[in-house]
Write an enzyme that holds these catalytic residues in place. Structure first.
Site, PDB file in Angstrom:
ATOM      1  CG  ASP A   1      -2.124  -1.030   0.861  1.00 29.92           C
ATOM      2  OD1 ASP A   1      -2.141  -1.501  -0.289  1.00 29.92           O
ATOM      3  OD2 ASP A   1      -3.036  -0.976   1.683  1.00 29.92           O
TER       4      ASP A   1
ATOM      5  CG  HIS B   1      -8.521  -5.059   6.511  1.00 26.30           C
ATOM      6  ND1 HIS B   1      -9.456  -4.980   5.178  1.00 26.30           N
ATOM      7  CD2 HIS B   1      -7.921  -4.049   6.516  1.00 26.30           C
ATOM      8  CE1 HIS B   1      -9.119  -3.619   5.089  1.00 26.30           C
ATOM      9  NE2 HIS B   1      -8.292  -3.139   5.838  1.00 26.30           N
TER      10      HIS B   1
ATOM     11  CG  HIS C   1      -4.949  -5.313   4.665  1.00 22.12           C
ATOM     12  ND1 HIS C   1      -5.336  -4.470   3.462  1.00 22.12           N
ATOM     13  CD2 HIS C   1      -6.040  -6.291   4.497  1.00 22.12           C
ATOM     14  CE1 HIS C   1      -6.568  -4.901   3.079  1.00 22.12           C
ATOM     15  NE2 HIS C   1      -6.902  -6.059   3.871  1.00 22.12           N
TER      16      HIS C   1
END
Length: 469
Positions: free
Chosen positions: A198, A330, A357
């Protein structure tokens, strides 16, 4: 007599139930949830006119300069940059204090994404470098030249000390800038960054605004032009947007960020390995097929047996989606990959797995859940000294903000968790010991909010748990 027998059975059942409840209480009481309280503020992206996004002056000046390891051993470096007005030169001029100036030629590419057209993206691999040597390099030859430097790693060996930085889910908010500054000023001094995915978060802006890829490249240049960042693809690199006519996943990422995947016989840039000093680093893709018979699965099945722990004792795995996560964000997204690969991680005694994440921080004990099958009901993670420590470090500072909602009670496998932005370092001392420290952005540069001495699973496999026994 019958009544007394019934009463006895009821009493016995109550005792058993109480025992189960009490044992579950023991199982469910985890490690430490940090008491540190930070101000709850929405993360805000830095405006486009921020100084960290400044375009370098001069005609066709190279920008977004970044480097990564260019082979498996650390004797090559991939140098990448972007020019805007015209392609310009693909040449990198480089030298050390002990060598003449040399040249390496690369290639240039461009791509289009919806209504955006990229600048000219250059990638040049410099090969046959000497270990543990400072090199200077120049890009932009013929127009506006810019000079940078890097230091190659020491030769691969079992007792070679080396310090890695750990950053994930960075983005380009004001908090992102704090994280990068905190890392740069950390007296522990990472020599390379293990980046767990990311990058720019361009995809959360209207039309996946690819200008955000350019600003992110300029923002991070101050670090990644001088030390290699080892790249992992995250979900925000997928950029799959059929509503915009964009049906090729990872298009901006693969055009901009090259990795040496072919050096480890990988067939795609999303999973690969590199050796660096005394570490063997395996990068996996949470968002590529990993089931049996898939290319990633076949590659990893062949890769793990190749790791020679007498040469590279520290076995580190990078991925984006964590397998163990006690936040309500998540949750269990990494479960199918865990089911596929956890047995291999235990068998080959992986030392540590870094993931992102979840936009917070968490470190586990050494645990595994490999005993479970669909009929035996043994489905609670248990301590396992052959298993890795799992560390979630998706706390770089991105626009989406912190994950603050944790599951309660804290699971037994969770040693430390905290919803704060920060970075970490993994400081390998020798074949047996490494010191790990996590730094929250609010603290002084030398302060570790969470730390752990790692004992190598191959050479020194003693219990290095940090929670109360």
């Amino acid at each position: 007599m019958a009544k007394m027998g019934t009463s006895s059975r009821v009493a016995a059942a109550i005792v058993v139930v109480l025992g189960i409840v009490l044992s579950l209480a023991v199982v469910c009481n985890g490690g430490k949830t940090s008491s540190f309280v930070r101000k709850v503020e929405k993360a805000v992206d830095m405006p486009l006119d921020s100084d960290v996004f400044k375009v370098p002056p001069g005609y066709n000046a190279p920008q977004q300069v970044h480097i990564t390891q260019g082979d498996q051993l650390g004797k090559a470096v991939i140098v990448s940059w972007v020019t805007v007005e015209e392609p310009g030169s693909n040449t990198v001029l480089y030298w050390s204090a002990y060598s003449k100036k040399q040249k390496s030629e690369g290639k240039v590419t461009t791509y289009k994404f919806y209504n955006y057209t990229s600048g000219y993206i250059h990638h040049t691999t410099i090969r046959n470098l000497k270990f543990n040597t400072k090199y200077y390099y120049v890009v932009g030859i013929g127009h506006t030249e810019r000079q940078f430097w890097f230091i190659t790693p020491p030769e691969v060996g079992p007792d070679v000390p080396y310090t890695f930085g750990l950053i994930g889910d960075l983005g380009q908010s004001f908090d992102s800038n704090k994280t990068l500054t905190h890392y740069e000023l950390n007296p522990q001094k990472g020599q390379a960054v293990l980046f767990v995915g990311d990058l720019s978060y361009a995809d959360i802006h209207p039309n996946h605004d690819n200008v955000k890829w350019d600003t992110w490249g300029r923002f991070t240049e101050r670090s990644v032009a001088y030390q290699p960042w080892i790249w992992t693809a995250g979900n925000h690199e997928i950029d799959f947007a059929p509503e915009l006519g964009e049906t090729k996943p990872f298009k901006p990422y693969t055009h901009r960020y090259h990795v040496p995947y072919k050096a480890s016989q990988s067939t795609a840039p999303f999973w690969y390995s590199v050796k660096r000093a005394s570490a063997y680093i395996i990068v996996l893709s949470s968002y590529s097929a990993y089931g049996k018979y898939t290319p990633q699965n076949q590659w990893l099945g062949k890769e793990l047996p190749k790791v020679n722990r007498s040469e590279t004792p520290w076995l580190i795995v990078l991925m984006h989606s964590p397998w163990y996560n006690s936040y309500n964000y998540h949750y269990m997204e990494g479960e199918t990959m865990r089911v596929m690969y956890e047995t291999w991680f235990v068998k080959y005694k992986v030392d540590v797995v870094f993931a992102g994440h979840v936009h917070a921080y968490e470190r586990t004990e050494r645990i595994s859940n490999v005993a479970y099958n669909i009929v035996n009901g043994i489905c609670i993670p248990v301590k396992d000294q052959s298993a890795p420590v799992y560390i979630t470090i998706g706390d770089g500072g991105n626009l989406e903000g912190l994950a603050t909602n944790m599951t309660e009670p804290q699971p037994a496998y969770s040693a430390y968790r905290e919803a704060s932005f920060g970075h970490a370092t993994f400081d390998i001392k020798n074949r047996t010991h490494a010191y790990y420290g996590w730094h929250r952005n609010q603290d002084g540069y030398a302060v570790t909010a969470d730390s752990m001495w790692f004992f190598n699973r191959y050479y020194h496999p003693v219990d290095d748990s940090t929670s109360a026994q």
